[in-house]
Each structure stands twice: as structure tokens, then as C-alpha cells.
Design a protein around this motif. Structure first.
Motif, PDB file in Angstrom:
ATOM      1  N   CYS A 681       0.831  -1.207   0.000  1.00  0.00           N
ATOM      2  CA  CYS A 681       0.000   0.000   0.000  1.00  0.00           C
ATOM      3  C   CYS A 681       0.866   1.257   0.000  1.00  0.00           C
ATOM      4  CB  CYS A 681      -0.914   0.026   1.219  1.00  0.00           C
ATOM      5  SG  CYS A 681      -2.109  -1.317   1.269  1.00  0.00           S
ATOM      6  N   ALA A 682       1.775   1.313   0.954  1.00  0.00           N
ATOM      7  CA  ALA A 682       2.641   2.487   1.108  1.00  0.00           C
ATOM      8  C   ALA A 682       3.715   2.154   2.132  1.00  0.00           C
ATOM      9  CB  ALA A 682       1.826   3.697   1.573  1.00  0.00           C
ATOM     10  N   ASP A 683       4.702   3.037   2.228  1.00  0.00           N
ATOM     11  CA  ASP A 683       5.741   2.834   3.229  1.00  0.00           C
ATOM     12  C   ASP A 683       5.311   3.530   4.523  1.00  0.00           C
ATOM     13  OD1 ASP A 683       7.962   2.488   4.757  1.00  0.00           O
ATOM     14  OD2 ASP A 683       9.386   3.318   3.317  1.00  0.00           O
ATOM     15  N   ILE A 684       4.640   2.768   5.380  1.00  0.00           N
ATOM     16  CA  ILE A 684       4.077   3.323   6.612  1.00  0.00           C
ATOM     17  C   ILE A 684       5.162   3.869   7.538  1.00  0.00           C
ATOM     18  CG2 ILE A 684       2.664   2.765   8.639  1.00  0.00           C
ATOM     19  CD1 ILE A 684       1.186   2.803   5.966  1.00  0.00           C
ATOM     20  N   SER A 685       6.387   3.363   7.404  1.00  0.00           N
ATOM     21  CA  SER A 685       7.460   3.827   8.300  1.00  0.00           C
ATOM     22  C   SER A 685       7.725   5.321   8.145  1.00  0.00           C
ATOM     23  CB  SER A 685       8.748   3.039   8.028  1.00  0.00           C
ATOM     24  OG  SER A 685       9.263   3.334   6.752  1.00  0.00           O
ATOM     25  N   VAL A 686       7.402   5.878   6.983  1.00  0.00           N
ATOM     26  CA  VAL A 686       7.624   7.312   6.734  1.00  0.00           C
ATOM     27  C   VAL A 686       6.748   8.169   7.642  1.00  0.00           C
ATOM     28  CG1 VAL A 686       7.441   9.141   4.993  1.00  0.00           C
ATOM     29  CG2 VAL A 686       8.328   6.901   4.354  1.00  0.00           C
ATOM     30  N   LEU A 687       5.623   7.618   8.093  1.00  0.00           N
ATOM     31  CA  LEU A 687       4.709   8.377   8.952  1.00  0.00           C
ATOM     32  C   LEU A 687       5.279   8.604  10.340  1.00  0.00           C
ATOM     33  CD1 LEU A 687       1.336   6.589   8.080  1.00  0.00           C
ATOM     34  CD2 LEU A 687       2.189   8.753   7.177  1.00  0.00           C
TER      35      LEU A 687
END
Length: 688
Positions: A681-687
Motif C-alpha cells: 500500500c505504502a511505506d508506513i514507516s515514513v509516517l
């Protein structure tokens, strides 16, 4: 300490209307900055502007700066005196800069040594001393691209300055600003007042000017104009065509607005309304009147700067002025109709689009080919898309567009209808330019969409292909605007288009005109980068967009779906914990890279927490795959959020870097599967 209101007015010749408000706002901001930098206390700064003045009213201004206690440390004692105890040049220079002798300095002793010290109580200066220099500095910092000089003076400003007024309460502050002495004299209306008047008090500025036929409050003047225009339109049983840009310009042209209604011959209504409206609004600054169906009426509203005893004379004068302009439009329209758009194709060979990319004729051929390719992708009418693309620039060669450039496209639509082209082809002549600006409408038909995308992609690929990419704020071919247009059309129309496919199709139409390594990647990355600014305007955080951008989805509609999903996910209670866990996983995997592909072995699972995580990962993988197939990223992330507890327990109870190499690799493989789940889906770690 006394506090009062301060008025500063700069009286000038007529200021440029399109920059008047910006000048006044910048003057206000510069004054605020200057006062703050000089530690002058005030409560609020209000700006005023009319064609012959910019002004500010500083409310609640203290008369003096606050007194300050000053301490300045000098040289260390070891370097302040020589072997004979005499002051060194360093000590003497420091003392001189503070207006004392060395023997008048105090000593500062700390556990790190001893230094000379200057202490003083500095009395705050009054605004009388500070103001002239502050005002001049604020004026010199205004955004004036082309300052001018007048008379025999060397002073420069955007227009000649006639008066400067600086009143603190009822007290005149003397001083020179740009070679003009401050005085109480204020100029009223150019025609309604014979001579300047003396202003007695800063608080009476607006009321005194109003008595002399000047509405100095720019925003109030704008509201008066809008109210008058709407009232007259209502009397005419019509709707006034008012846009913010025109309203702002008219407001900056008058000091005492009076709205009047005039008319023109109904025979002119045979000309497409867009051309008539353009000349009324852009050339004459009039407000056209429309009926309830949006059709132009033969009457218009204009704003005059005087309150005449004989308004009919002014009305007649404006009717005489507009008539030749409308007659020109009528002549151009009738002349242009004698030649079809298709017959103008050859003349496009005489116009250069760009030296290395060829003529507008060549660009039209590329657009036609590209539009047909996009029509194949969308299942749209291929022949109509090709025809519309081929004709899309021909109206540039008409008399009407040459005279009124802003009606390009819309006149192409009218001429295409006259020529008997299909409605899809005609409509695309106008809608090819959509969206023209932020918030503008999008193309309504599939054929228009194909041409609009083809035109924008062609420009992007061509300019990137010759290496003339935008730098800083320089973007002569408006590539950023074209990119936003591409994204808006694809996203808001939910089109299944991939930027890679679009760019490749466009590259194929250029032949050997363009040569650039990694051209597809450069163009696609540039377009995708516009998502950041687009979503920022919608209040979506950079982190959310960046989380999606890491994956670089090249289908804009898919990119948008992921952004909406991550935005929703970011509101979940578990989001912060999962983002941190993802970041931890990413860091671990980055430090442990294996050349060969690792395989997961359930038999090597030992700890209850890693067994639980493995089971959860396998379950989630199966559940979200159907969601991913449908691009349902929102629900996929909701399911992924269920992994929070097993992930937390894994990191709390399991040592990833086990002594047993096979166990360690197996645990890293499990983390890699976990990381892959979220990256779908996306790179959640960036949040985090």
C-alpha cells in the motif's frame, strides 16, 4: 508611557492598479517588521490604498522604545593589558566602541577567567527619531520591478511622490522620506477637490478623506463596488459577470466609485459571447450582464470615478468607447468564418513552437497521433480524437485570436461548429486547455480528455527531451501547470491510465527530435512530484504523500487511492505504533542484506511470539490480496492494523539477531514478509 495611533500616508501619482493591493500589503508588512526589529510596541497595523496613496495606521503604538540594560563583554584580562599593565589596542578599541575609557570598564569574573565588562542603561529612542528612517527603509523594500525617477531628483519609486504625512495622534512627526518632507497636507479626490486639506489627527484619516471624496479603505471600496454592481444587475433583471481579478483591478482604479449601466447594439450579440465579454472585461474593465441562461445581454455595468451631475454624458461616452471594440470583434468573426479551420493547417507551419521541437503544425500532428493512442487506452472515439487533435491549434491563425489571445480554444470551438465538425471535435477545441488554472473545470468528453492529455504530455516530453527542465521559479513552458492538469484529469475522472504508457506513446511521436537518457523516468518523476503541492493545498500532510511516493505508483488514480487510504490509516489509534514498528523493521533489514533470496521455514519458529506473528502474517496476506486486486487500499490497511499486537509482542519477546544463523535468517525473512505486506500500500514507516 504614552501610546497613540500613528498614521503614515505616501501620496503619489496614480499607482499601477494590478499591483496596488500588493504594494500596500507589503508596505504594512515592512512597517510591522521595522517596528518589531526596533522593539517598538504596537497592537495592530491596518493598511489602506487607493489609486493615489498607500497608507498604514499603527494602532496602540508606544512613543518610546523600552529602556534597555546593556552588558557587553570585552577582551580577557590577559589580552586586555600588556606586561606593563597598559591597555592593549584590542582593549582600547573595544572601550572606544562603547564610548568609555578602559579604566571605566568593570570586570566580569567567572570560574573560567576574567574579562572586561561594559554595563549601561540605554534609554529608548522616540518614534520621532526613528520613524523617517523606518518608513524610507520600508518603502525601499517594496516589490517594485521598475522604479522611476522624476524631475531633477535622484530618488526612485514606482510613481512620483507628492506628499508624506506622519501623524502620531494629532502630533506631526517631522522628517524627510524619499526627499519629501512630512506635512499634514493630504490630497483628496483629483476632480472633486480643488486643493489638499490638512489632517488634524491620525484617527480622522478615513472620515476626513471621505469628506473629500476618497474611500481609502481598499476592501471597503471593493465591497461598495460589488454592492452597487449587484444592485444594478438586480434592477436590470440580470446577473453581473464579476470575477475577483476584475473586481480587484477596478477597485484599484477609482477612489469614489459610482456604478452606471450602459448598452450596445443587439446586433453584436451574433458574435460569440466569449469574444465580447473578453473585450468588455479585459480591455474596458466593464461588468457584462447575463440572463438567467448565461446568455450575454446588450447591457453592461461600468464604474466611474466621479459623481456626475449629468451621468448620461458619462454613459454615452462609455457606449462610444465600447462600440468600435465590439465592431472589431464582429468584423473578425465574420471574416474568419469564410475560411475553415482545416484550411488553416498549412499556415501552422509558419509558427515555431520551439526551435528544436519544430513548428506548431508538427506539434498538432503529434497531438493528433497521441490523442488517438489515448483513445485506444480509454475506448474512446479514435477518429474524433485524431481529428480534434489535428485541428486543436488552428484557431491561433484566426483574426479573432490574434487580436484577443485569451479566447483561443473557445473560438476554435465556435469555428468548428460553423465548419460542420462533429460536436465532440468542436468541444475538444475549447476543452483541450482545461484545467487552465487551479480549480478550473475539467474536460467533459472522452475526446476532449484525449486531446487535453495529449497536448500536455507532448509539451512535457518535448521540453524534457531537449533538456530545458524548469529551474527554480523559471518555468517558461508552464510544465508544472501541465503536470497538475494531467494529474487532475486522470485522478478526478478515475481513468485507468499509467504515466509510463502515456510518456512512451508521446516519445514515439517525436522521432529523432529529442534525445535524453532516462527520459521516461524524468518526466514521470516530475509529474508525480506535483502530487506533493496538490495535496498540500488540500491540507494533507507531506508524510502521507511521501509514504505513497516511496512505492512510486505510476497510475495517478492508484496513487490517489493510496493517499486516501494512508490518510485514513493515519487517524487510527494503532497508526503511530505500526509506523514505528515498520521503521524498526526497515532499519533491521537495511543492515542485513543477503545476496541470495531467503526462504521461510515454519520448522525454525521457536518462540510463541514469532509463531503468533507468522500465523497472523499468513492470515492477513490471504485476506488483503482480494482488496489489493480491487485497489481497496483503505480496507487493506485496516486489516494490516490488526498486526499491531503480534508485532509488538514479537519485538518484546523475540531476539531477531539470534546466535543460530538459520534462526536469524528465518526471522529476517518473516520481517521481510511483514515489510512487504505494508509496502503493498505504502511505506508506513515514513509516517513515524
Amino acid at each position: 508611557m504614552r501610546t497613540d495611533n500613528l498614521l503614515i500616508e505616501i501620496g503619489t501619482e496614480e499607482l499601477p492598479p494590478k499591483s496596488l493591493a500588493n504594494l500596500a500589503l507589503a508596505f504594512r508588512d515592512n512597517i510591522k517588521t521595522g517596528f518589531s526589529d526596533n522593539e517598538l510596541i504596537f497592537s495592530h497595523v491596518i493598511w489602506y490604498a487607493s489609486p493615489r496613496r498607500i497608507a498604514v495606521l499603527v494602532e496602540g503604538l508606544s512613543e518610546y522604545q523600552a529602556d534597555k540594560h546593556v552588558e557587553k563583554r570585552g577582551p580577557a584580562i590577559a589580552t586586555a593589558f600588556d606586561q606593563n599593565g597598559e591597555p592593549t589596542k584590542a582593549a582600547q578599541g573595544w572601550a572606544r566602541s562603547n564610548g568609555i575609557d578602559v579604566d571605566q570598564a568593570e570586570r566580569l569574573k567567572t570560574d573560567k577567567g576574567e574579562w572586561l565588562l561594559f554595563k549601561a542603561q540605554v534609554k529608548g529612542q522616540s518614534i520621532t527619531q526613528l520613524l523617517p528612517e523606518l518608513v524610507e527603509k520600508a518603502l525601499k523594500a517594496l516589490p517594485i520591478p521598475k522604479p522611476m525617477r522624476w524631475g531633477s531628483k535622484s530618488t526612485q519609486f514606482i510613481r512620483p511622490i507628492h506628499t508624506v504625512t506622519m501623524l502620531y495622534g494629532s502630533d506631526l512627526i517631522h522628517g524627510k522620506v524619499l526627499d519629501v518632507n512630512s506635512a499634514r497636507l493630504i490630497n483628496g479626490h483629483r476632480f472633486h477637490c480643488d486643493a489638499p486639506f490638512e489632517l488634524d489627527c491620525a484617527d480622522n484619516y478615513l472620515s476626513q478623506l471621505k469628506r473629500h471624496f476618497v474611500i481609502a479603505d481598499h476592501e471597503h471600496r471593493k465591497s461598495i463596488i460589488l454592492e452597487q454592481v449587484r444592485a444594478l444587475a438586480k434592477q436590470e433583471n440580470a446577473i453581473a459577470d464579476v470575477n475577483e481579478e476584475l473586481l480587484e483591478e477596478v477597485t484599484s482604479l477609482v477612489e469614489w466609485p459610482v456604478a452606471l449601466v450602459a448598452n450596445f447594439e443587439e446586433s453584436f450579440l451574433a458574435v460569440p459571447k466569449e469574444a465580447l465579454i473578453y473585450t468588455m472585461k479585459d480591455d474596458q474593465k466593464y461588468f457584462p450582464l447575463l440572463d438567467e441562461n448565461g446568455q450575454l445581454r446588450s447591457r453592461f455595468i461600468f464604474i466611474t470615478n466621479i459623481e456626475s451631475k449629468d451621468p448620461q454624458t458619462i454613459i454615452s461616452g462609455n457606449e462610444k468607447v465600447i462600440r468600435p471594440r465590439l465592431a472589431d470583434a464582429e468584423f473578425f468573426f465574420n471574416t474568419d468564418k469564410k475560411q475553415t479551420l482545416a484550411s488553416r493547417l498549412e499556415s501552422l507551419k509558419t509558427i515555431l513552437f520551439q526551435k528544436q521541437l519544430g513548428t506548431v503544425y508538427e506539434k498538432s500532428e503529434r497531438i493528433a497521433s497521441m490523442a488517438k493512442s489515448i483513445a485506444v487506452m480509454l475506448g474512446a472515439d479514435q477518429d474524433a480524437s485524431h481529428r480534434a487533435g489535428l485541428l486543436c491549434k488552428t484557431d491561433l491563425m484566426t483574426n479573432m485570436v490574434m487580436e484577443f489571445p485569451d479566447v483561443q480554444g473557445v473560438m476554435g470551438m465556435h469555428y468548428a461548429r460553423v465548419d460542420g465538425e462533429t460536436e465532440l471535435v468542436a468541444l475538444a477545441q475549447n476543452e483541450q486547455y482545461m484545467p487552465r488554472f487551479a480549480g478550473d473545470n475539467l474536460p467533459t468528453s472522452d475526446v476532449s480528455i484525449c486531446v487535453a492529455l495529449a497536448d500536455k504530455i507532448d509539451t512535457l516530453v518535448g521540453i524534457f527531451g531537449i533538456g530545458q527542465t524548469p529551474k527554480g521559479d523559471k518555468d517558461p513552458f508552464a510544465l508544472r501547470r501541465a503536470s497538475i492538469g494531467v494529474l487532475r484529469i486522470i485522478v478526478e475522472k478515475s481513468l485507468p491510465l499509467d504515466l509510463n504508457d502515456l510518456v512512451d506513446a508521446s516519445i514515439a511521436t517525436f522521432g529523432d527530435k529529442i534525445r535524453s537518457e532516462n527520459l521516461q523516468t524524468k518526466v514521470v518523476d516530475f509529474v508525480l512530484a506535483r502530487f506533493k503541492a496538490w495535496y498540500a493545498e488540500q491540507g494533507i500532510s507531506t508524510g502521507v504523500v511521501q509514504a505513497v511516493a516511496v512505492n512510486r505508483p505510476t497510475r495517478p488514480a492508484d496513487f490517489a487511492a493510496r493517499v486516501e487510504a494512508v490518510k485514513s490509516f493515519n487517524t487510527l489509534e494503532s497508526a503511530e505504533s505500526l509506523a514505528a514498528a515498520n521503521k524498526r523493521v526497515a532499519n533491521i533489514l537495511a543492515k542485513n542484506v543477503f545476496k541470495e533470496e531467503l526462504s521461510f521455514n515454519k520448522e525454525l519458529l521457536k518462540e510463541p511470539a514469532e509463531i503468533a506473528l507468522a500465523i497472523s502474517v499468513e492470515s492477513v496476506e490471504a485476506r488483503i490480496q482480494p482488496m489489493l486486486d480491487k485497489s481497496d487500499y483503505t480496507n487493506a490497511l485496516i486489516v494490516l492494523a490488526e498486526l499491531r499486537q503480534p508485532i509488538d509482542e514479537f519485538f518484546e519477546n523475540v531476539m531477531v539477531m539470534a546466535d543460530d544463523e538459520s534462526v536469524k535468517r528465518n526471522r529476517l525473512t518473516l520481517l521481510s514478509r511483514l515489510r512487504g505486506l505494508f509496502l503493498c500500500c505504502a511505506d508506513i514507516s515514513v509516517l513515524n
